[in-house]
Enzyme design. Structure first.
Site, PDB file in Angstrom:
ATOM      1  N   ALA A 181       0.827  -1.220   0.000  1.00  0.00           N
ATOM      2  CA  ALA A 181       0.000   0.000   0.000  1.00  0.00           C
ATOM      3  C   ALA A 181       0.860   1.269   0.000  1.00  0.00           C
ATOM      4  O   ALA A 181       2.082   1.221  -0.037  1.00  0.00           O
ATOM      5  CB  ALA A 181      -0.898  -0.017   1.250  1.00  0.00           C
ATOM      6  N   TYR A 184       4.532   2.543  -1.721  1.00  0.00           N
ATOM      7  CA  TYR A 184       5.846   1.886  -1.661  1.00  0.00           C
ATOM      8  C   TYR A 184       5.958   0.895  -2.820  1.00  0.00           C
ATOM      9  O   TYR A 184       5.045   0.806  -3.655  1.00  0.00           O
ATOM     10  CB  TYR A 184       6.045   1.262  -0.272  1.00  0.00           C
ATOM     11  CG  TYR A 184       6.109   2.348   0.787  1.00  0.00           C
ATOM     12  CD1 TYR A 184       7.283   3.083   0.968  1.00  0.00           C
ATOM     13  CD2 TYR A 184       4.998   2.689   1.544  1.00  0.00           C
ATOM     14  CE1 TYR A 184       7.340   4.103   1.910  1.00  0.00           C
ATOM     15  CE2 TYR A 184       5.050   3.719   2.486  1.00  0.00           C
ATOM     16  CZ  TYR A 184       6.219   4.418   2.659  1.00  0.00           C
ATOM     17  OH  TYR A 184       6.278   5.449   3.573  1.00  0.00           O
TER      18      TYR A 184
END
Ligand SMILES: Cc1cc2nc3c(=O)[nH]c(=O)nc-3n(C[C@H](O)[C@H](O)[C@H](O)COP(=O)(O)O)c2cc1C
Length: 365
Positions: A181, A184
């Protein structure tokens, strides 16, 4: 007959049984040694949440390899045996306080602000993440343009996650959460504008999800029979709070059914407001999409610090567990407070996260 409090009923995530449905969300606190070893300060910090009644503590994002995965100075790693050994007292402290602890494995990719192992950053394509580096994590200015990973390097990233998951098991963690999420590396692959690859990792949603799904599968194969394996998914990013998946509900179906086929023990969704409709083309939240299409337990995160709101999400079947970030920081006894209907006055968040987001002395007692 009194109705059971949905926050306080047990739940299973893989082989792990939690005594209640309230988790501490992963929060980077840059308080490890310069070479990425967890400290006694971190042990006291994490154990405090378990003492306050949180059934599950998810650690801050931990970097898995000594290549390009580190994102922040003083971020802890699980890239070496020494780093794994340093986690043992943290894990023991949480267990002694009656909690369970999962390590979040995070490859920062193009969103890295500091890496003691490498000078430059990598990503799916040579496209800089949107937004600016975070000053509370010692960053400033725009993110540099990353170098596009080769297929051989992608294979190395996969092996890095597997090796780190094995080290997490050795350190005694109850599970690992793959950070897919918040912009990254795994989310950079999933996101249309940061992934312009022309190979099988780029193009349609299925291809952009491939790396996250492969790593989930790799880690499940390696440690899934002995430990819980989850994955975190979001639309928004550290530097892009507005991002929405272009295909709306259709994309959600592809993402969550794709992950469901791999079969992690949970999916953890995060949105700024976990109760809001995820897309313009329907009323479901992202967690509801995850629940509907993945077929595995779902942790919902984002603005659920109000106990009645958290209860409503669980009661409606919108999620199996709620995770709290800021509300956990401002009230480490949140679970007790919710149970009793009263508790200590919440702390000021600003005092805890400024000027740097490191762990403050007041958080240890
Ligand atoms: C200080 C801080 C550090 C964070 N670090 C991480 C992290 O390492 N990994 C992650 O997945 N999310 C991280 N987040 C996001 C939180 O897990 C959570 O998604 C966000 O705070 C929204 O939930 P909340 O409204 O309950 O705070 C961080 C949030 C805060 C406030």
């Amino acid at each position: 007959m009194s109705v059971p409090d949905p926050l306080l009923t047990p739940v299973g995530l893989g082989g792990l049984t939690l005594p209640n449905r309230v988790a501490v969300a992963p929060m980077t606190r840059i308080s490890a040694t310069g070479d990425g070893r967890a400290t006694s300060r971190m042990a006291a910090y994490y154990a405090r949440f378990a003492r306050g009644g949180f059934g599950l503590v998810i650690t801050e994002g931990v970097y898995p390899d000594d290549q390009y995965s580190q994102g922040y100075r003083n971020q802890p790693g699980l890239a070496t045996a020494a780093q794994a050994r340093a986690w043992r007292p943290v894990v023991d402290a949480v267990h002694e306080a009656g909690g369970a602890i999962v390590a979040q494995l995070m490859h920062a990719g193009g969103q890295a602000q500091s890496n003691e192992h490498r000078e430059h950053t990598v990503g799916p394509s040579a496209i800089a993440p949107r937004g600016e580096q975070l000053p509370t994590y010692r960053g400033s200015g725009p993110f540099p343009t990353p170098r596009a990973l080769t297929l051989a390097e992608i294979a190395e990233v996969r092996r890095g996650f597997v090796a780190a998951a094995r080290r997490a098991v050795e350190a005694g963690f109850d599970g690992v959460e793959l950070h897919g999420a918040n912009g990254y590396l795994l989310d950079q692959f999933l996101t249309d504008y940061t992934n312009q690859r022309t190979d099988h990792y780029g193009g349609g949603v299925e291809n952009r999800l491939r790396l996250a799904a492969e790593i989930c599968d790799d880690v499940l194969q390696a440690v899934g029979s002995e430990t819980t394996v989850g994955i975190r998914i979001s639309q928004t990013k550290v530097g892009d709070r507005e991002h929405r998946w272009a295909g709306g509900s259709k994309d959600a179906e592809i993402v969550f059914s794709g992950l469901g086929q791999v079969g992690p023990h949970y999916v953890h969704t995060t949105e700024p407001d976990a109760t809001a409709a995820a897309f313009d083309d329907g009323r479901e939240t992202l967690a509801e999409h995850a629940r509907q299409h993945s077929g595995v337990p779902v942790l919902a995160n984002g603005g659920l610090g109000d106990a009645e709101m958290a209860r409503a999400v669980l009661r409606s079947g919108g999620a199996d567990v709620v995770s709290l970030g800021k509300a956990a920081l401002t009230d480490r006894d949140w679970v007790r407070t919710a149970r009793d209907g009263r508790g200590p006055a919440p702390r000021a968040l600003f005092d805890l996260l400024a000027p740097l987001a490191d762990i403050k002395d007041s958080e240890l007692a």
